[in-house]
Write a protein that holds these residues in place. Structure first.
Motif, mmCIF file in Angstrom:
data_model
loop_
_atom_site.group_PDB
_atom_site.id
_atom_site.type_symbol
_atom_site.label_atom_id
_atom_site.label_comp_id
_atom_site.label_asym_id
_atom_site.label_seq_id
_atom_site.Cartn_x
_atom_site.Cartn_y
_atom_site.Cartn_z
ATOM 1 N N THR A 121 -28.210 80.564 35.510
ATOM 2 C CA THR A 121 -29.562 80.484 36.311
ATOM 3 C C THR A 121 -29.102 80.486 37.645
ATOM 4 O O THR A 121 -28.618 79.419 38.317
ATOM 5 C CB THR A 121 -30.439 79.403 35.703
ATOM 6 N N ALA B 223 -32.363 84.873 38.714
ATOM 7 C CA ALA B 223 -32.526 84.713 37.101
ATOM 8 C C ALA B 223 -32.901 83.031 36.791
ATOM 9 O O ALA B 223 -32.213 82.401 36.912
ATOM 10 C CB ALA B 223 -31.414 85.124 36.220
ATOM 11 N N GLN B 224 -33.926 83.042 36.394
ATOM 12 C CA GLN B 224 -34.371 81.401 35.876
ATOM 13 C C GLN B 224 -34.708 81.372 34.433
ATOM 14 O O GLN B 224 -35.237 80.247 34.214
ATOM 15 C CB GLN B 224 -35.507 80.963 36.709
ATOM 16 N N THR B 225 -34.194 82.105 33.821
ATOM 17 C CA THR B 225 -34.318 82.170 32.328
ATOM 18 C C THR B 225 -33.151 82.699 31.551
ATOM 19 O O THR B 225 -32.430 83.723 31.833
ATOM 20 C CB THR B 225 -35.420 82.894 31.748
ATOM 21 N N HIS C 66 -36.798 91.847 29.959
ATOM 22 C CA HIS C 66 -37.161 90.653 30.728
ATOM 23 C C HIS C 66 -36.047 90.498 31.986
ATOM 24 O O HIS C 66 -36.385 90.201 33.094
ATOM 25 C CB HIS C 66 -36.881 89.380 30.130
ATOM 26 N N THR D 127 -33.515 89.128 32.435
ATOM 27 C CA THR D 127 -32.768 88.177 33.021
ATOM 28 C C THR D 127 -31.529 87.913 32.208
ATOM 29 O O THR D 127 -31.072 88.776 31.859
ATOM 30 C CB THR D 127 -33.655 86.792 32.472
ATOM 31 N N THR D 128 -30.793 86.802 32.394
ATOM 32 C CA THR D 128 -29.314 86.356 31.617
ATOM 33 C C THR D 128 -29.821 86.494 30.035
ATOM 34 O O THR D 128 -30.375 85.689 29.625
ATOM 35 C CB THR D 128 -28.959 85.194 32.125
ATOM 36 N N GLY E 100 -26.372 90.283 32.815
ATOM 37 C CA GLY E 100 -27.287 89.933 33.787
ATOM 38 C C GLY E 100 -27.046 89.853 35.148
ATOM 39 O O GLY E 100 -25.768 89.688 35.539
#
Length: 253
Positions: free
Chosen positions: A125, A130-132, A157, A159-160, A226
């Motif tokens: 994160t 990326a925060q998810t 999404h 994200t990671t 990600g």
């Protein structure tokens, strides 16, 4: 007695919690998950302990061993690799134990995805990148993936994304997620994270499948995708920012 479900970590024997070590050292019966739990961890068990490899046992046989220990008043250390919160098959065991009135508890362990991130020296994160983190598995040969949890839906999404149990189908996974991340998105595969023969592959979605094939990786690996994996020019977090409000000297923290 109690059946202690214990996360034995990703592989390195020193990635074991103190609580786990204490429970193993006191257990007259130890059930462990085959080649995924190193011998050094089993070495914490008492010399006289009954040690059972569950690698080739069916669920009925595993529960029967717990039931026999319960009848004898013996605690059980039930060791699973990684952490018990994902892909551990613990829920089906505890459901059986509840039906039999056998007590159990859970001791967490270091999960494989955390060991993989450590091997990559990477935070999954990153501020404003990326925060998810999405943890999933590839479901071709195992139980079905629920509706809406297919890789393409999760990859949307951006994200990671961490995919377990999927290196044997790396080409299919890459094909499913590339339309959402793009071929130049960072990707990595970490095989046997934290073991002495750990192998780390870094690349992009355009290159990672060929790297996996060249390395001959087929199992016990984690796939990560990600932009956070290659983030360098990102905003610093608010946690240590000068702009963050902090208590004055003498105030309660």
């Amino acid at each position: 007695m109690t059946v202690h479900f214990i996360g034995a970590g990703p592989g390195a024997p020193d990635l074991l919690t103190l609580r786990a070590q204490r429970l193993i050292a006191a257990a007259p019966v130890v059930l462990y998950a085959g080649a995924l739990v190193p011998a050094e961890i089993l070495g914490h068990a008492p010399a006289e302990a009954q040690v059972i490899d569950t690698q080739h046992l069916q669920l009925d046989e595993i529960i029967a061993a717990c039931q026999a220990a319960h009848g004898a008043g013996h605690d059980v250390a039930r060791l699973h690799s990684g952490d018990l919160s994902i892909y551990s098959a613990v829920a089906e065991q505890t459901r059986r134990l509840d039906a039999l009135g056998i007590p159990w508890d859970v001791t967490p362990g270091v999960p494989a995805f955390a060991a993989a991130a450590a091997a990559l020296r990477c935070e999954l994160t990153v501020p404003e990148v990326a925060q998810t983190v999405i943890l999933t598995r590839y479901g071709k040969l195992a139980s079905k993936i629920p509706a809406g949890e297919d890789l393409a839906s999760l990859a949307a999404h951006g994200t990671t994304l961490v995919v377990h149990l999927g290196t044997q189908a790396i080409d299919e996974i890459v094909a499913a997620v590339t339309p959402h991340y793009g071929p130049d998105c960072a990707a990595a595969v970490v095989a046997r994270a934290s073991w002495p023969d750990e192998l780390v592959l870094r690349g992009t979605l355009a290159t990672i499948a060929a790297q996996v094939a060249d390395a001959g990786i087929r199992r016990t690996a984690t796939i990560l995708v990600g932009p956070a994996l290659a983030a360098h020019d990102f905003r610093e977090s608010h946690l240590y920012s000068k702009a963050r409000d902090r208590p004055a000297a003498g105030d309660d923290a």
